[in-house]
Design a protein around this motif. Structure first.
Motif, mmCIF file in Angstrom:
data_model
loop_
_atom_site.group_PDB
_atom_site.id
_atom_site.type_symbol
_atom_site.label_atom_id
_atom_site.label_comp_id
_atom_site.label_asym_id
_atom_site.label_seq_id
_atom_site.Cartn_x
_atom_site.Cartn_y
_atom_site.Cartn_z
ATOM 1 N N ILE A 53 0.828 -1.207 0.000
ATOM 2 C CA ILE A 53 0.000 0.000 0.000
ATOM 3 C C ILE A 53 0.864 1.259 0.000
ATOM 4 C CG2 ILE A 53 -1.685 1.348 1.313
ATOM 5 C CD1 ILE A 53 -2.737 -1.351 2.426
ATOM 6 N N ASN A 54 1.807 1.316 0.911
ATOM 7 C CA ASN A 54 2.565 2.549 1.147
ATOM 8 C C ASN A 54 3.718 2.749 0.172
ATOM 9 O OD1 ASN A 54 0.911 3.109 3.390
ATOM 10 N ND2 ASN A 54 2.189 1.834 4.712
ATOM 11 N N GLN A 55 4.353 1.667 -0.251
ATOM 12 C CA GLN A 55 5.519 1.792 -1.119
ATOM 13 C C GLN A 55 5.211 1.547 -2.595
ATOM 14 O OE1 GLN A 55 8.431 2.878 0.205
ATOM 15 N NE2 GLN A 55 7.295 2.993 2.146
ATOM 16 N N LYS A 56 4.210 0.744 -2.854
ATOM 17 C CA LYS A 56 3.901 0.387 -4.241
ATOM 18 C C LYS A 56 2.600 1.001 -4.759
ATOM 19 C CE LYS A 56 7.543 -2.107 -4.923
ATOM 20 N NZ LYS A 56 8.550 -1.727 -5.954
ATOM 21 N N ASN A 57 1.879 1.698 -3.888
ATOM 22 C CA ASN A 57 0.640 2.390 -4.269
ATOM 23 C C ASN A 57 -0.468 1.423 -4.690
ATOM 24 O OD1 ASN A 57 -0.775 4.818 -4.463
ATOM 25 N ND2 ASN A 57 -0.358 5.027 -6.661
ATOM 26 N N ALA A 58 -0.492 0.238 -4.130
ATOM 27 C CA ALA A 58 -1.561 -0.723 -4.425
ATOM 28 C C ALA A 58 -2.871 -0.250 -3.809
ATOM 29 C CB ALA A 58 -1.196 -2.104 -3.899
ATOM 30 N N ASP A 59 -3.952 -0.374 -4.562
ATOM 31 C CA ASP A 59 -5.262 0.019 -4.023
ATOM 32 C C ASP A 59 -6.268 -1.133 -4.019
ATOM 33 O OD1 ASP A 59 -6.755 1.754 -6.900
ATOM 34 O OD2 ASP A 59 -5.642 -0.130 -6.752
ATOM 35 N N VAL A 60 -5.842 -2.319 -4.415
ATOM 36 C CA VAL A 60 -6.620 -3.551 -4.258
ATOM 37 C C VAL A 60 -5.649 -4.619 -3.759
ATOM 38 C CG1 VAL A 60 -8.078 -5.295 -5.358
ATOM 39 C CG2 VAL A 60 -8.150 -2.934 -6.182
ATOM 40 N N LEU A 61 -6.058 -5.396 -2.753
ATOM 41 C CA LEU A 61 -5.175 -6.410 -2.176
ATOM 42 C C LEU A 61 -5.813 -7.794 -2.223
ATOM 43 C CD1 LEU A 61 -3.775 -4.759 1.110
ATOM 44 C CD2 LEU A 61 -2.727 -4.801 -1.164
ATOM 45 N N THR A 62 -4.957 -8.795 -2.402
ATOM 46 C CA THR A 62 -5.375 -10.177 -2.229
ATOM 47 C C THR A 62 -4.180 -10.957 -1.699
ATOM 48 O OG1 THR A 62 -6.547 -12.021 -3.252
ATOM 49 C CG2 THR A 62 -4.789 -11.008 -4.548
ATOM 50 N N HIS A 63 -4.348 -12.278 -1.512
ATOM 51 C CA HIS A 63 -3.272 -13.036 -0.866
ATOM 52 C C HIS A 63 -3.416 -14.527 -1.110
ATOM 53 C CE1 HIS A 63 -5.653 -14.811 2.540
ATOM 54 N NE2 HIS A 63 -6.477 -13.841 2.175
ATOM 55 N N HIS A 64 -2.344 -15.261 -0.802
ATOM 56 C CA HIS A 64 -2.347 -16.724 -0.783
ATOM 57 C C HIS A 64 -1.711 -17.151 0.543
ATOM 58 C CE1 HIS A 64 -2.209 -20.586 -3.312
ATOM 59 N NE2 HIS A 64 -1.910 -20.949 -2.074
ATOM 60 N N ALA A 88 -9.093 -3.505 4.824
ATOM 61 C CA ALA A 88 -10.270 -2.873 5.427
ATOM 62 C C ALA A 88 -9.874 -1.671 6.278
ATOM 63 C CB ALA A 88 -11.026 -3.898 6.266
ATOM 64 N N GLU A 89 -8.786 -1.786 7.019
ATOM 65 C CA GLU A 89 -8.321 -0.675 7.853
ATOM 66 C C GLU A 89 -7.943 0.539 7.020
ATOM 67 O OE1 GLU A 89 -5.112 -2.431 9.971
ATOM 68 O OE2 GLU A 89 -6.402 -3.550 11.365
ATOM 69 N N ASN A 90 -7.523 0.301 5.780
ATOM 70 C CA ASN A 90 -7.120 1.383 4.886
ATOM 71 C C ASN A 90 -8.204 1.749 3.866
ATOM 72 O OD1 ASN A 90 -3.946 2.054 5.187
ATOM 73 N ND2 ASN A 90 -4.326 -0.102 5.701
ATOM 74 N N ASN A 91 -9.408 1.212 4.079
ATOM 75 C CA ASN A 91 -10.551 1.515 3.210
ATOM 76 C C ASN A 91 -10.259 1.176 1.749
ATOM 77 O OD1 ASN A 91 -13.236 2.402 2.890
ATOM 78 N ND2 ASN A 91 -12.543 4.418 2.192
ATOM 79 N N LEU A 92 -9.617 0.034 1.524
ATOM 80 C CA LEU A 92 -9.276 -0.421 0.183
ATOM 81 C C LEU A 92 -10.055 -1.688 -0.153
ATOM 82 C CD1 LEU A 92 -5.385 0.008 0.177
ATOM 83 C CD2 LEU A 92 -7.097 1.589 -0.735
#
Length: 626
Positions: free
Chosen positions: A466-477, A488-492
């Motif tokens: 979020i902070n270094q790469k400017n991502a505005d949608v997140l997912t994970h494995h 959710a904490e960052n309203n994304l």
């Protein structure tokens, strides 16, 4: 409604439908079968038609539409109404426009058909039928003209048809067809006194079909009953005679009763050959419950992965509560503890053990409990009583990527991942391909944690994206929900994993989910019915008994219901693409695809093989990481 890229998507759907049609055409041609639609004018060329009868407007099941009337129109479609003309033709544009109409408001204009021997042939509206069959619709409004052939005492099909005419005049039903004489009357005598439960229903026979026959037919079709050379109505009449005009309280019980009917028919036709379900059984004494154990390598509350399996265990315990007994062991992470548990399960006569972690494979291969069937997560080198299972997670990952590609404003989508192993890499690549399909500027930024479950690492990785790469949608494995929590904490916007996370966190677009309950249910149901513990008939996949790698078609993997932040048009598009994948008309890894070093990995119009997916170690060209 459909503009720009959305119209492009409709064109892509036509291309998929055409590819499927070409495959079907070539397969039939290569085996000497008729490749085009049946044409009624050819069929009745030497038939004496004694009467044409106007039936009027009816709601006609699409599966009863067998062909077209004109021979010239038949050449436009494969045997099952899939289009054959190239893209960028007048035909394709009309087909696409009809697809758009169906999505926008529904195709409402009736088609015109001839009926002959209770099959229907299109005079006007072939492309409408093609579109609706492609989308899996059930019926279409049709103006019907009946062609009645001359009575022929020596022609069984015509004798049956005259019985049908009498039955149809009394009931208005077209869904029913029998292969033996006398059955139409038997069936009518059973249904003629049917009572409707809603006074607004004006056709009690249609009500009977909807309430009783169609639920039965669903299982008949899924169990490949047609292989016995009978119609669904043949089997249904037998069901009514055996079980009466009632349906079991649950769909599972109905399925089991349909199996009983098909088994009886099969045994009568081949009395010396065993049932298709009766091969190598797990023996469960009469009156005893089937014992099923689940072994987890983490605590349920600490791992979304383990929790998804626990949901599956609870699902089957609820579904089979009178027939099975389940037990679970959590946080099993040592050889000594595992050995102790296996000794206990052997003594307590457990018949099936689901081991949900790669950690247990080596021990399962050495097991000495030959009366126990082991079903192992993501295994290899299987032996007689060990099956392995996983899912084609890349399929729902691709759909999730489409959502991310649509929703991102910065064109940077963050992906927190554990290790660069094939299971993870194929998911990343499919997700990135989905994003790219709707947004050519979108790229997927990976942050590696080098662990399956470490909330601190996952949080730091998400915050870095979020902070270094400017991502505005997140997912994970990852095994936990930490990444979704950070979003959710960052309203994304975020896309969850393992189970539907929308009920816990805000702005979850969807989740890539495991439906382990469905998987475990089918295996357990198979065993309870005395089956051979094979995945072949259960999931419609490979006949390789040892391994199961099911996709969305099997129901084992999927995307959860899309959230309120996804508009109806996008939902419709996603569902359409999902349908294409399920019906094997489209594969997410279809070339041309280049990796992030510029190398062409998959040629144009070529699909990646399963073997290459098992070993994938490269990333598509819109994936970045340090």
């Amino acid at each position: 409604m459909y503009k720009g890229n959305n119209f492009t998507k409709l064109s892509e759907e036509y291309a998929k439908a055409r590819r499927a049609g070409r495959r079907e055409f070539m397969l039939n041609a290569s085996t000497g079968k008729e490749s085009y639609l049946p044409a009624l004018e050819d069929i009745i060329e030497n038939v004496e038609i004694v009467k044409e009868e106007e039936i009027g407007l009816i709601q006609l099941p699409l599966e009863k539409i067998q062909g077209t009337y004109y021979h010239s129109r038949a050449l436009s479609f494969s045997r099952t109404f899939k289009p054959l003309f190239d893209e960028n033709t007048e035909f394709s544009q009309k087909w696409i426009n009809l697809l758009k109409i169906q999505y926008d408001e529904g195709i409402r204009e009736p088609i015109e058909v001839y009926e002959y021997l209770n099959w229907y042939y299109v005079v006007e509206g072939n492309k409408r039928v093609s579109v609706l069959k492609y989308l899996g619709a059930y019926s279409i409004s049709a103006k019907v003209t009946r062609l009645i052939p001359k009575w022929d005492e020596n022609n069984k099909e015509i004798r049956l048809y005259y019985e049908f005419l009498d039955f149809n005049k009394k009931t208005g039903l077209v869904e029913i067809w029998f292969t033996e004489e006398g059955r139409f009357k038997e069936f009518y005598d059973i249904i003629k006194n049917h009572k409707v439960h809603d006074e607004l229903i004006d056709n009690k026979y249609k009500d009977f079909i909807n309430e009783y026959f169609l639920p039965f037919k669903k299982h008949f079709d899924n169990l490949n009953g047609e292989k016995l050379d009978i119609t669904p109505a043949d089997a249904f009449l037998r069901y009514l005679k055996k079980f009466g005009k009632t349906l079991p309280p649950s769909d599972k019980e109905l399925k089991n009763k349909v199996k009983v009917i098909l088994k009886e028919i099969e045994d009568e036709r081949s009395p010396e050959s065993g049932s298709i379900w009766d091969i190598s059984k797990i023996f469960v004494p009469s009156g005893k419950k089937l014992k099923v154990a689940f072994i987890y390598n983490t605590k349920i509350k600490d791992s979304a992965w383990t929790y998804s399996h626990e949901l599956g265990r609870r699902y089957v315990q609820e579904e089979f509560h009178n027939d099975i007994e389940t037990k679970y062991f959590q946080d099993v992470n040592s050889k000594e503890e595992y050995d102790k548990i296996m000794q206990q399960l052997g003594k307590e006569d457990y018949k099936i053990v689901f081991t949900t972690s790669f950690d247990f494979l080596g021990e399962n291969k050495k097991n000495k409990f030959q009366n126990v069937k082991f079903v192992h997560f993501s295994g290899y080198n299987t032996k007689e009583n060990i099956n392995s299972y996983f899912g084609r997670l890349y399929e729902p990952r691709y759909l999730a990527g489409i959502l991310a590609g649509i929703k991102t404003k910065t064109n940077v989508i963050g992906y927190v991942a554990p290790f660069g192993i094939p299971e993870v890499v194929m998911g990343i690549d499919a997700f990135a391909l989905g994003a790219k399909s709707v947004n050519t500027d979108a790229h997927v930024e990976i942050s590696w944690t080098n662990t399956w479950n470490n909330r601190e690492y996952e949080r730091k990785s998400a915050e870095y994206l979020i902070n270094q790469k400017n991502a505005d949608v997140l997912t994970h494995h990852q095994d936990s929900c930490e990444v979704i929590k950070v979003a959710a904490e960052n309203n994304l916007y975020s896309i969850g994993y393992h189970y539907d996370m929308s009920g816990t966190y805000d702005k979850v677009l969807t989740s890539v989910v495991w439906n382990w309950g469905k998987y475990y249910s089918r295996i357990i149901d198979d065993v309870l019915q005395g089956s051979n513990f094979s995945f072949f008939d259960l999931f419609g996949g490979s006949n390789e008994i040892e391994k199961f790698w099911g996709g969305m078609k099997s129901g084992i993997v999927d995307i959860a219901e899309m959230g309120k932040d996804v508009n109806p048009q996008t939902k419709t598009m996603i569902e359409s693409i999902k349908k294409s994948i399920v019906e094997e008309l489209y594969h997410p890894f279809t070339g041309p695809i280049k990796d992030n070093k510029g190398m062409l990995r998959i040629e144009r119009n070529t699909q990646i093989s399963d073997e290459n997916l098992y070993n994938i170690d490269w990333y598509v060209d819109n994936v970045d990481f340090e």
